[in-house]
Enzyme design. Sequence first.
Site, PDB file in Angstrom:
ATOM      1  N   GLU A  86      34.829  56.794  14.198  1.00  0.00           N
ATOM      2  CA  GLU A  86      33.991  55.611  14.407  1.00  0.00           C
ATOM      3  C   GLU A  86      32.815  55.901  15.339  1.00  0.00           C
ATOM      4  O   GLU A  86      32.962  56.628  16.326  1.00  0.00           O
ATOM      5  CB  GLU A  86      34.819  54.473  15.002  1.00  0.00           C
ATOM      6  CG  GLU A  86      35.878  53.925  14.079  1.00  0.00           C
ATOM      7  CD  GLU A  86      36.671  52.808  14.736  1.00  0.00           C
ATOM      8  OE1 GLU A  86      37.454  52.169  14.015  1.00  0.00           O
ATOM      9  OE2 GLU A  86      36.517  52.577  15.954  1.00  0.00           O
TER      10      GLU A  86
ATOM     11  N   CYS B  37      27.530  54.545  20.722  1.00  0.00           N
ATOM     12  CA  CYS B  37      28.825  54.898  21.303  1.00  0.00           C
ATOM     13  C   CYS B  37      29.527  55.829  20.332  1.00  0.00           C
ATOM     14  O   CYS B  37      29.766  55.452  19.178  1.00  0.00           O
ATOM     15  CB  CYS B  37      29.652  53.638  21.539  1.00  0.00           C
ATOM     16  SG  CYS B  37      31.295  53.958  22.231  1.00  0.00           S
TER      17      CYS B  37
ATOM     18  N   CYS C 235      43.641  59.519  19.679  1.00  0.00           N
ATOM     19  CA  CYS C 235      43.669  59.609  21.142  1.00  0.00           C
ATOM     20  C   CYS C 235      45.118  59.709  21.617  1.00  0.00           C
ATOM     21  O   CYS C 235      46.003  59.032  21.093  1.00  0.00           O
ATOM     22  CB  CYS C 235      43.011  58.374  21.765  1.00  0.00           C
ATOM     23  SG  CYS C 235      42.930  58.416  23.572  1.00  0.00           S
TER      24      CYS C 235
ATOM     25  N   CYS D 287      47.028  54.106  25.871  1.00  0.00           N
ATOM     26  CA  CYS D 287      46.743  52.813  26.506  1.00  0.00           C
ATOM     27  C   CYS D 287      47.240  51.685  25.605  1.00  0.00           C
ATOM     28  O   CYS D 287      46.927  51.648  24.411  1.00  0.00           O
ATOM     29  CB  CYS D 287      45.251  52.675  26.784  1.00  0.00           C
ATOM     30  SG  CYS D 287      44.619  53.934  27.910  1.00  0.00           S
TER      31      CYS D 287
ATOM     32  N   CYS E 226      44.823  49.415  23.259  1.00  0.00           N
ATOM     33  CA  CYS E 226      43.774  50.072  22.483  1.00  0.00           C
ATOM     34  C   CYS E 226      44.292  50.543  21.127  1.00  0.00           C
ATOM     35  O   CYS E 226      45.343  51.182  21.040  1.00  0.00           O
ATOM     36  CB  CYS E 226      43.223  51.252  23.280  1.00  0.00           C
ATOM     37  SG  CYS E 226      41.872  52.121  22.455  1.00  0.00           S
TER      38      CYS E 226
ATOM     39  N   GLY F   5      39.153  58.574  21.590  1.00  0.00           N
ATOM     40  CA  GLY F   5      39.442  59.835  22.263  1.00  0.00           C
ATOM     41  C   GLY F   5      39.184  59.803  23.756  1.00  0.00           C
ATOM     42  O   GLY F   5      38.511  58.904  24.271  1.00  0.00           O
ATOM     43  N   GLU F   6      39.727  60.775  24.447  1.00  0.00           N
ATOM     44  CA  GLU F   6      39.531  60.974  25.889  1.00  0.00           C
ATOM     45  C   GLU F   6      38.589  62.169  26.067  1.00  0.00           C
ATOM     46  O   GLU F   6      38.983  63.319  25.862  1.00  0.00           O
ATOM     47  CB  GLU F   6      40.871  61.231  26.566  1.00  0.00           C
ATOM     48  CG  GLU F   6      40.805  61.774  27.991  1.00  0.00           C
ATOM     49  CD  GLU F   6      39.927  60.964  28.922  1.00  0.00           C
ATOM     50  OE1 GLU F   6      38.942  61.543  29.440  1.00  0.00           O
ATOM     51  OE2 GLU F   6      40.214  59.770  29.142  1.00  0.00           O
TER      52      GLU F   6
ATOM     53  N   ASN G  11      39.171  43.095  23.235  1.00  0.00           N
ATOM     54  CA  ASN G  11      39.205  42.726  21.822  1.00  0.00           C
ATOM     55  C   ASN G  11      40.654  42.697  21.343  1.00  0.00           C
ATOM     56  O   ASN G  11      41.427  43.610  21.634  1.00  0.00           O
ATOM     57  CB  ASN G  11      38.430  43.757  20.983  1.00  0.00           C
ATOM     58  CG  ASN G  11      36.932  43.596  21.130  1.00  0.00           C
ATOM     59  OD1 ASN G  11      36.383  42.533  20.858  1.00  0.00           O
ATOM     60  ND2 ASN G  11      36.261  44.646  21.560  1.00  0.00           N
TER      61      ASN G  11
ATOM     62  N   CYS H 281      37.820  49.610  19.511  1.00  0.00           N
ATOM     63  CA  CYS H 281      37.884  51.039  19.176  1.00  0.00           C
ATOM     64  C   CYS H 281      39.101  51.315  18.305  1.00  0.00           C
ATOM     65  O   CYS H 281      40.219  50.939  18.650  1.00  0.00           O
ATOM     66  CB  CYS H 281      37.978  51.890  20.448  1.00  0.00           C
ATOM     67  SG  CYS H 281      36.451  51.964  21.376  1.00  0.00           S
TER      68      CYS H 281
END
Length: 344
Positions: free
Chosen positions: A92, A105, A112, A116, A119, A159-160, A290, A333
């Site tokens: 994305e 972005c 990921c 979290c 997310c 991703g991180e 979101n 995301c």
Amino acid sequence: MNKDRDLTSMYMEELTEYVKEKGWPAFRAKQLFQWLHQKHVTNSDNMTNLSKPMREALKEDMCQVKYVTHQTSKLDGTSKFLVEMHDGQMIETVFMKYHHGNSICISSQAGCAMGCKFCASTIGGCIRNLTAGEMLCQIYTVMNILDEDISNVVVMGTGEPLQNYDELIRFIKLITDSEGYNLSIRNITVSSCGIVPNIKRLADEGLGITFALSLHAPTDEKRKTIMPIAEKYSIEETLKATDYYFQKTGRRITVEYSLMGGINDSKTDAEQLSELLSGRGYHVNLIPVNSVDERDFVKSSNDVIEEFKKILEKNRINVTIRRGMGRDIDAACGQLRRKYGTAN
């Protein structure tokens, strides 16, 4: 695509070696670099000042990012793009229009591993890191489709970034190269959950990008319930690392704080966050979360968000509420990526 010979990921000196290996004149390296990073070409067929045999020879080493689909918000013009990598992974990328210029972005990984709880990006874990070229090609693909320039880049998608450290640094150096896209280093923001050793490492690079810490809770106890990274690094040692970043670069730290109804949005949370950040000069970006189908978290009410902001301001914390972009599309995301599915 040969990931070890991804042309879009190559520095000028590496392209020089590449054309030398091909038996081509050295000046071809500069032509290639300009095609890739000034003209944003993602298909060698469009490199019109190269011979057809040369264009054909380049194909297997071109970064392959294929446009799949995109959604555009009727509310604010935000566009979320889905692109496909050479191995079928879906990534994305989000384009946003602001008064100060166009922002994009980008994602740094396919999936990921951070886990979290609020997310969508982390559902399914991390498949792989992206190359610098794949990060760049997200930008170039969107620019070519929309015929728009980009003035700000945020590495805050799936991703991180600090788990993909070497490719992140390569990406930053390439997009700011004066012979390439020449983006201002000050217009790049990298967001991280807080991998402490790599925050310090990034500080020592001396690049001067903006660093954003995804904090989302004012105490270790609460942070551990929503962010597994908190089991490894305490808030205290994480903030010591961001303090070090500020000291080394002079760049103010942004603290990202996603407000989740009934989870981290109480008056006590606001007071604790104020105490935590007091005297640091950080900027807090409050993010109304979101909703995600697979998660139970909901956005805090507008009244609660405003009250939270007032408490921070009362305690002299610099704070803004992030303007909700693309709320009528799959804004969170990882949502669009999951809707279309992705290769394993």
